[in-house]
Scaffold this active site. Structure first.
Site, PDB file in Angstrom:
ATOM      1  N   TYR A  98     -93.606  45.051  41.948  1.00 51.67           N
ATOM      2  CA  TYR A  98     -94.908  45.490  42.454  1.00 51.67           C
ATOM      3  C   TYR A  98     -95.742  46.168  41.366  1.00 51.67           C
ATOM      4  O   TYR A  98     -96.968  46.127  41.392  1.00 51.67           O
ATOM      5  CB  TYR A  98     -94.731  46.462  43.616  1.00 51.67           C
ATOM      6  CG  TYR A  98     -94.192  45.842  44.892  1.00 51.67           C
ATOM      7  CD1 TYR A  98     -93.975  44.478  44.994  1.00 51.67           C
ATOM      8  CD2 TYR A  98     -93.889  46.626  45.985  1.00 51.67           C
ATOM      9  CE1 TYR A  98     -93.468  43.921  46.148  1.00 51.67           C
ATOM     10  CE2 TYR A  98     -93.381  46.085  47.154  1.00 51.67           C
ATOM     11  CZ  TYR A  98     -93.179  44.724  47.234  1.00 51.67           C
ATOM     12  OH  TYR A  98     -92.682  44.177  48.385  1.00 51.67           O
TER      13      TYR A  98
ATOM     14  N   LYS B 138     -79.411  41.638  43.342  1.00 53.59           N
ATOM     15  CA  LYS B 138     -79.213  40.196  43.195  1.00 53.59           C
ATOM     16  C   LYS B 138     -78.709  39.944  41.780  1.00 53.59           C
ATOM     17  O   LYS B 138     -79.261  39.158  41.005  1.00 53.59           O
ATOM     18  CB  LYS B 138     -80.531  39.452  43.474  1.00 53.59           C
ATOM     19  CG  LYS B 138     -80.363  37.949  43.669  1.00 53.59           C
ATOM     20  CD  LYS B 138     -79.534  37.566  44.877  1.00 53.59           C
ATOM     21  CE  LYS B 138     -79.525  36.038  45.051  1.00 53.59           C
ATOM     22  NZ  LYS B 138     -78.542  35.597  46.058  1.00 53.59           N
TER      23      LYS B 138
ATOM     24  N   ASP C  39     -79.423  38.764  50.000  1.00 52.86           N
ATOM     25  CA  ASP C  39     -79.404  37.777  51.075  1.00 52.86           C
ATOM     26  C   ASP C  39     -78.267  38.062  52.056  1.00 52.86           C
ATOM     27  O   ASP C  39     -78.438  37.962  53.280  1.00 52.86           O
ATOM     28  CB  ASP C  39     -79.316  36.351  50.521  1.00 52.86           C
ATOM     29  CG  ASP C  39     -78.311  36.210  49.376  1.00 52.86           C
ATOM     30  OD1 ASP C  39     -77.754  37.228  48.924  1.00 52.86           O
ATOM     31  OD2 ASP C  39     -78.090  35.066  48.937  1.00 52.86           O
TER      32      ASP C  39
ATOM     33  N   ASP D 257     -88.510  46.946  50.589  1.00 56.16           N
ATOM     34  CA  ASP D 257     -89.660  46.661  51.450  1.00 56.16           C
ATOM     35  C   ASP D 257     -89.256  45.696  52.563  1.00 56.16           C
ATOM     36  O   ASP D 257     -89.559  45.902  53.744  1.00 56.16           O
ATOM     37  CB  ASP D 257     -90.776  46.071  50.592  1.00 56.16           C
ATOM     38  CG  ASP D 257     -92.103  45.980  51.324  1.00 56.16           C
ATOM     39  OD1 ASP D 257     -92.172  46.366  52.504  1.00 56.16           O
ATOM     40  OD2 ASP D 257     -93.084  45.524  50.711  1.00 56.16           O
TER      41      ASP D 257
ATOM     42  N   ASP E 137     -88.188  46.805  56.758  1.00 52.92           N
ATOM     43  CA  ASP E 137     -88.933  46.222  57.873  1.00 52.92           C
ATOM     44  C   ASP E 137     -88.002  45.452  58.808  1.00 52.92           C
ATOM     45  O   ASP E 137     -88.185  45.459  60.032  1.00 52.92           O
ATOM     46  CB  ASP E 137     -90.036  45.300  57.360  1.00 52.92           C
ATOM     47  CG  ASP E 137     -91.271  46.060  56.908  1.00 52.92           C
ATOM     48  OD1 ASP E 137     -91.244  47.304  56.983  1.00 52.92           O
ATOM     49  OD2 ASP E 137     -92.245  45.432  56.485  1.00 52.92           O
TER      50      ASP E 137
END
Length: 352
Positions: free
Chosen positions: A136, A186, A218, A242, A246
């Protein structure tokens, strides 16, 4: 104890008012509240979503209680003038690098989760998300590639000190709660994640009492909906955090119940400086109608008392009052009930 109250836009002023009412009902000695404009409200009044006076009020406070920002009427403004830039600006200017998001299904509300009731009931998780780094905030842009096609690119990176400080926050939280810590990355395909994992392993040596495991993002998403009870505290980067936070909020059944804290390294005379806000948005479609559920903001105020002022007993009182109100059937429209914003706030205050 100085708190900057930034109500913001949409339902922000409504839900923040109820949280302030709960704080006042506690009768805390020495609590001073200063209100300031932020978001679209600040743009209309001062020409900028984060005017200097608001930023100064936040800097002068021991903590910030934040409502929500966002207004569709501002979607055509230049990006730096849009309401959402206010919260990004606060995070950057106040160096709020650690986002804490608890996700827990309240007893009796398991049926509201998209998960099976017995699975949802096991969810009691704290996600610690790094907030000021990752893709970001990396370099980004667009270019024309060798084939003449437009191509977008974004640089993902983490430096060791960035990972180290968020890891310490997560390990301390896990140690305090007596919970295991899961680090999500990851590392099988991303060099950024390999650095993340190496540093987390190094920091783990300072917390021998905390059980650490690692999980690819994942798999973490899959486990979060299939076996959420396996998690205690989770730490991860900005992008993965993020998404996963959620996802966790959806598992709870309503974002109207979920608070958050954004903490930095600054210490005040009382505790750690932080910004506290519900995870929901400004919901302009119901703004001003008294329909919004203020419980997430009220619970954010409880997190503020705990982390920024060291008032554990008072924070626990607020959380218990919210739980009792829910158990007594006090529920807003997001939970299938008919209680309005003011009625929910009053119900929580009555149960303190």
């Amino acid at each position: 104890m100085k708190v900057a109250v930034l109500p913001g836009d949409g339902i922000g002023p409504e839900v923040t008012a109820e949280a302030v009412g709960v704080l006042e009902a506690l009768g805390l000695t020495g609590l001073t509240l200063t209100h300031a404009d932020v978001g679209a409200a600040a743009w209309r009044a001062h020409g900028h979503p984060l005017p200097p006076a608001t930023l100064e009020a936040a800097r002068a406070a021991d903590a910030v209680l934040f409502g929500a920002v966002g207004d569709p009427d501002c979607d055509t403004l230049e990006r730096h003038l849009r309401p959402e830039q206010a919260i990004l600006g606060l995070r950057k200017e106040l160096d709020l690098f650690a986002n804490l998001r608890p996700a827990k299904v309240f007893a009796g509300l398991e049926h509201l989760s998209p998960l099976r009731g017995d699975v949802a009931g096991a969810l009691d998780l704290l996600i610690v998300r790094e907030l000021t780094g990752d893709v970001y905030f990396g370099a980004k842009g667009q270019r024309i590639n060798d084939q003449g096609a437009r191509e977008g690119w974004d640089a993902m990176s983490y430096a060791e000190p960035e990972v180290r400080r968020i890891a310490h926050v997560a390990f301390r939280a896990a140690a305090a709660a007596g919970q295991p810590l899961t680090s999500v990355d990851k590392a099988n395909v991303l060099e950024t994640s390999q650095v993340w994992r190496d540093v987390v392993v190094d920091v783990a040596g300072e917390y021998p009492g905390v059980t650490l495991d690692h999980m690819y993002v994942d798999n973490a998403a899959m486990q979060l909906v299939s076996h959420p009870g396996r998690f205690g505290v989770m730490v991860t980067g900005n992008l993965f955090g993020d998404i996963l936070s959620d996802l966790a909020s959806a598992c709870v059944g309503s974002i109207g119940l979920l608070p958050s804290a954004s903490l930095g390294s600054r210490q005040t005379a009382h505790g750690t400086f932080g910004l506290y806000e519900p995870i929901h948005g400004s919901a302009p479609d119901i703004a001003g109608q008294g329909k919004a559920n203020p419980m997430a903001t009220i619970l954010s105020a409880a997190m503020m008392l705990r982390h920024s002022f060291g008032l554990e007993a008072e924070a626990a009182r607020i959380e218990a009052a919210v739980a009792r109100a829910l158990a007594d059937g006090i529920r807003g429209g997001d939970l299938g009930g008919s209680h309005g914003t003011a009625a929910i706030g009053e119900a929580v205050r009555a149960r303190l």
